[in-house]
Design a protein around this motif. Structure first.
Motif, PDB file in Angstrom:
ATOM      1  N   GLY A  48     -13.488   1.875  -8.160  1.00  0.00           N
ATOM      2  CA  GLY A  48     -14.946   1.710  -8.496  1.00  0.00           C
ATOM      3  C   GLY A  48     -15.560   0.330  -8.478  1.00  0.00           C
ATOM      4  N   PHE A  49     -14.362  -0.529  -7.903  1.00  0.00           N
ATOM      5  CA  PHE A  49     -14.898  -1.738  -7.401  1.00  0.00           C
ATOM      6  C   PHE A  49     -16.175  -1.550  -6.120  1.00  0.00           C
ATOM      7  CE2 PHE A  49     -11.056  -4.015  -9.371  1.00  0.00           C
ATOM      8  CZ  PHE A  49     -11.616  -4.038 -10.558  1.00  0.00           C
ATOM      9  N   ALA A  50     -16.702  -2.634  -5.915  1.00  0.00           N
ATOM     10  CA  ALA A  50     -17.275  -2.840  -4.503  1.00  0.00           C
ATOM     11  C   ALA A  50     -16.370  -3.892  -3.801  1.00  0.00           C
ATOM     12  CB  ALA A  50     -18.619  -3.470  -4.677  1.00  0.00           C
ATOM     13  N   PRO A  51     -15.557  -3.100  -3.006  1.00  0.00           N
ATOM     14  CA  PRO A  51     -14.570  -3.676  -2.170  1.00  0.00           C
ATOM     15  C   PRO A  51     -14.862  -4.445  -0.784  1.00  0.00           C
ATOM     16  CG  PRO A  51     -14.126  -1.571  -2.043  1.00  0.00           C
ATOM     17  CD  PRO A  51     -15.500  -1.618  -2.569  1.00  0.00           C
ATOM     18  N   VAL A  52     -14.652  -5.503  -0.754  1.00  0.00           N
ATOM     19  CA  VAL A  52     -14.921  -5.990   0.588  1.00  0.00           C
ATOM     20  C   VAL A  52     -13.512  -6.414   1.139  1.00  0.00           C
ATOM     21  CG1 VAL A  52     -15.862  -8.116   1.859  1.00  0.00           C
ATOM     22  CG2 VAL A  52     -17.144  -7.117  -0.205  1.00  0.00           C
ATOM     23  N   TRP A  53     -13.461  -5.980   2.759  1.00  0.00           N
ATOM     24  CA  TRP A  53     -12.233  -5.935   3.501  1.00  0.00           C
ATOM     25  C   TRP A  53     -12.219  -7.521   4.102  1.00  0.00           C
ATOM     26  CZ3 TRP A  53     -10.673  -2.705   8.003  1.00  0.00           C
ATOM     27  CH2 TRP A  53      -9.181  -3.054   8.361  1.00  0.00           C
ATOM     28  N   VAL A  54     -11.460  -8.300   4.024  1.00  0.00           N
ATOM     29  CA  VAL A  54     -11.291  -9.567   4.631  1.00  0.00           C
ATOM     30  C   VAL A  54     -10.258  -9.258   5.639  1.00  0.00           C
ATOM     31  CG1 VAL A  54     -11.146 -12.101   4.491  1.00  0.00           C
ATOM     32  CG2 VAL A  54     -11.687 -10.769   2.662  1.00  0.00           C
ATOM     33  N   ASN A  55     -10.653  -8.709   6.837  1.00  0.00           N
ATOM     34  CA  ASN A  55      -9.790  -8.376   8.103  1.00  0.00           C
ATOM     35  C   ASN A  55      -9.769  -9.486   9.074  1.00  0.00           C
ATOM     36  OD1 ASN A  55      -8.464  -7.234   9.745  1.00  0.00           O
ATOM     37  ND2 ASN A  55     -10.056  -5.505  10.579  1.00  0.00           N
ATOM     38  N   ARG A  56      -8.922 -10.591   8.645  1.00  0.00           N
ATOM     39  CA  ARG A  56      -8.457 -11.769   9.118  1.00  0.00           C
ATOM     40  C   ARG A  56      -8.110 -11.489  10.663  1.00  0.00           C
ATOM     41  NH1 ARG A  56      -9.195 -16.057   6.120  1.00  0.00           N
ATOM     42  NH2 ARG A  56      -9.283 -15.948   3.789  1.00  0.00           N
ATOM     43  N   THR A  57      -7.014 -10.471  10.878  1.00  0.00           N
ATOM     44  CA  THR A  57      -6.262 -10.320  12.190  1.00  0.00           C
ATOM     45  C   THR A  57      -7.146  -9.107  12.891  1.00  0.00           C
ATOM     46  OG1 THR A  57      -4.780  -9.225  11.088  1.00  0.00           O
ATOM     47  CG2 THR A  57      -4.268 -11.512  11.384  1.00  0.00           C
ATOM     48  N   ASP A  58      -8.292  -8.704  12.531  1.00  0.00           N
ATOM     49  CA  ASP A  58      -9.023  -7.446  13.316  1.00  0.00           C
ATOM     50  C   ASP A  58      -8.089  -6.330  13.475  1.00  0.00           C
ATOM     51  OD1 ASP A  58     -11.043  -6.575  14.849  1.00  0.00           O
ATOM     52  OD2 ASP A  58     -10.219  -7.073  16.716  1.00  0.00           O
ATOM     53  N   GLN A  59      -7.679  -6.023  12.447  1.00  0.00           N
ATOM     54  CA  GLN A  59      -6.787  -4.903  12.230  1.00  0.00           C
ATOM     55  C   GLN A  59      -7.701  -3.500  12.160  1.00  0.00           C
ATOM     56  OE1 GLN A  59      -3.121  -4.948  12.172  1.00  0.00           O
ATOM     57  NE2 GLN A  59      -3.563  -7.073  12.717  1.00  0.00           N
ATOM     58  N   PRO A  60      -6.964  -2.364  12.828  1.00  0.00           N
ATOM     59  CA  PRO A  60      -7.727  -1.359  12.880  1.00  0.00           C
ATOM     60  C   PRO A  60      -7.910  -0.554  11.431  1.00  0.00           C
ATOM     61  CG  PRO A  60      -5.580  -0.763  13.649  1.00  0.00           C
ATOM     62  CD  PRO A  60      -5.851  -2.224  13.386  1.00  0.00           C
ATOM     63  N   ASP A  61      -9.069   0.243  11.313  1.00  0.00           N
ATOM     64  CA  ASP A  61      -9.055   0.600   9.924  1.00  0.00           C
ATOM     65  C   ASP A  61      -8.174   1.820   9.476  1.00  0.00           C
ATOM     66  OD1 ASP A  61     -10.616   0.682   7.383  1.00  0.00           O
ATOM     67  OD2 ASP A  61     -12.321   2.024   8.106  1.00  0.00           O
ATOM     68  N   GLU A  62      -8.289   1.925   8.280  1.00  0.00           N
ATOM     69  CA  GLU A  62      -7.334   3.137   7.737  1.00  0.00           C
ATOM     70  C   GLU A  62      -8.066   3.442   6.478  1.00  0.00           C
ATOM     71  OE1 GLU A  62      -3.052   1.933   7.688  1.00  0.00           O
ATOM     72  OE2 GLU A  62      -3.914   0.126   7.347  1.00  0.00           O
ATOM     73  N   VAL A  79     -17.189  -1.798   1.445  1.00  0.00           N
ATOM     74  CA  VAL A  79     -18.646  -1.641   1.376  1.00  0.00           C
ATOM     75  C   VAL A  79     -19.141  -2.742   2.402  1.00  0.00           C
ATOM     76  CG1 VAL A  79     -19.004  -0.980  -0.939  1.00  0.00           C
ATOM     77  CG2 VAL A  79     -18.678  -3.504  -0.356  1.00  0.00           C
ATOM     78  N   ARG A  80     -18.109  -3.548   2.858  1.00  0.00           N
ATOM     79  CA  ARG A  80     -18.497  -4.730   3.655  1.00  0.00           C
ATOM     80  C   ARG A  80     -16.929  -5.122   4.377  1.00  0.00           C
ATOM     81  NH1 ARG A  80     -21.849 -10.141   2.955  1.00  0.00           N
ATOM     82  NH2 ARG A  80     -21.791 -10.736   5.165  1.00  0.00           N
ATOM     83  N   VAL A  81     -17.189  -5.569   5.391  1.00  0.00           N
ATOM     84  CA  VAL A  81     -15.926  -6.163   6.326  1.00  0.00           C
ATOM     85  C   VAL A  81     -16.274  -7.496   6.961  1.00  0.00           C
ATOM     86  CG1 VAL A  81     -14.084  -5.842   8.215  1.00  0.00           C
ATOM     87  CG2 VAL A  81     -15.192  -3.627   7.071  1.00  0.00           C
TER      88      VAL A  81
END
Length: 225
Positions: free
Chosen positions: A193-207, A214-216
């Motif tokens: 139930g958090f508002a999660p922000v993904w820090v996708n540093r290495t441009d990984q595919p989504d899962e 809520v944001r990348v």
């Protein structure tokens, strides 16, 4: 100036530590010349096994300090890569206690606190290793709390681990923005139930399409953009 979403509905911003604020591969990078051509593979195996051990223990209903898992994972990585001299082990463990922070971390934390937001870490790391890492990276004065999962006796993504943030910060879960570079951690935070922000540093595919961020962003300075 108004804050960008999802910060505009937040009272606190909580960060995963390892891989999000701290570069988990910097320990091996410091000793890459001594390790030789297997340095990158050694680092990847070390990290993979460290996380795998946390998941297996949690699913079994067992717990051990994250530092213990870090040591066991390094031993496995050294065994998997016999071309690396095992005498490097103490140097790597010393380096892991004082991992490098990503360059944008101090400025991002400072900006969040100027905006009136509470800043904290919620990490699988145990209390002692987090204290050493935060001090070495000069982040202690930039954080309102450093929370280890130790009191919960389990690792993320168990809800009991995420409970520590709203309980200790006194902020409802829906008013907490949670950042991690680990997509599995983002899935857990979304389910919680958090508002999660993904820090996708290495441009990984989504899962985990049913447990979305809520944001990348590519690095933490993108949070305020």
């Amino acid at each position: 100036m108004p804050l960008p979403a999802p910060l505009d509905h937040a009272d606190a911003v909580v960060f995963d530590a390892y891989g999000t604020l701290l570069d988990v591969h910097s320990a091996v990078q410091r000793h890459a010349a001594a390790i030789g051509p297997d340095a990158a593979r050694l680092s990847e195996t070390w990290r993979q096994k460290q996380l795998e051990y946390s998941w297996v223990l949690s699913l079994c209903g067992h717990y051990a300090p994250f530092w213990t898992l870090t040591e066991r994972a390094l031993d496995h990585a050294l065994a998997r890569h016999p071309g690396v001299d095992p005498a490097i082990r103490p140097d790597l463990l010393d380096a892991y206690r004082t991992l490098d922070a990503y360059p944008e971390v101090p400025g991002t934390l400072d900006a969040l606190r100027r905006a009136g937001l509470t800043t904290a870490i919620l990490s699988n790391g145990d209390t002692a290793m987090l204290a050493a890492a935060v001090t070495a990276a000069d982040l202690a004065e930039r954080l309102d709390a450093v929370l280890s999962v130790d009191p919960a006796g389990t690792f993320k993504t168990a809800p009991r681990a995420y409970d520590l943030a709203p309980d200790r910060l006194g902020v409802p879960r829906e008013r907490i923005v949670f950042l991690s570079s680990n997509r599995w951690d983002i899935a857990g935070a979304a389910a919680y139930g958090f508002a999660p922000v993904w820090v996708n540093r290495t441009d990984q595919p989504d899962e985990y399409p049913d447990l979305e961020p809520v944001r990348v962003i590519r690095s933490l300075d993108g949070l305020l953009a």
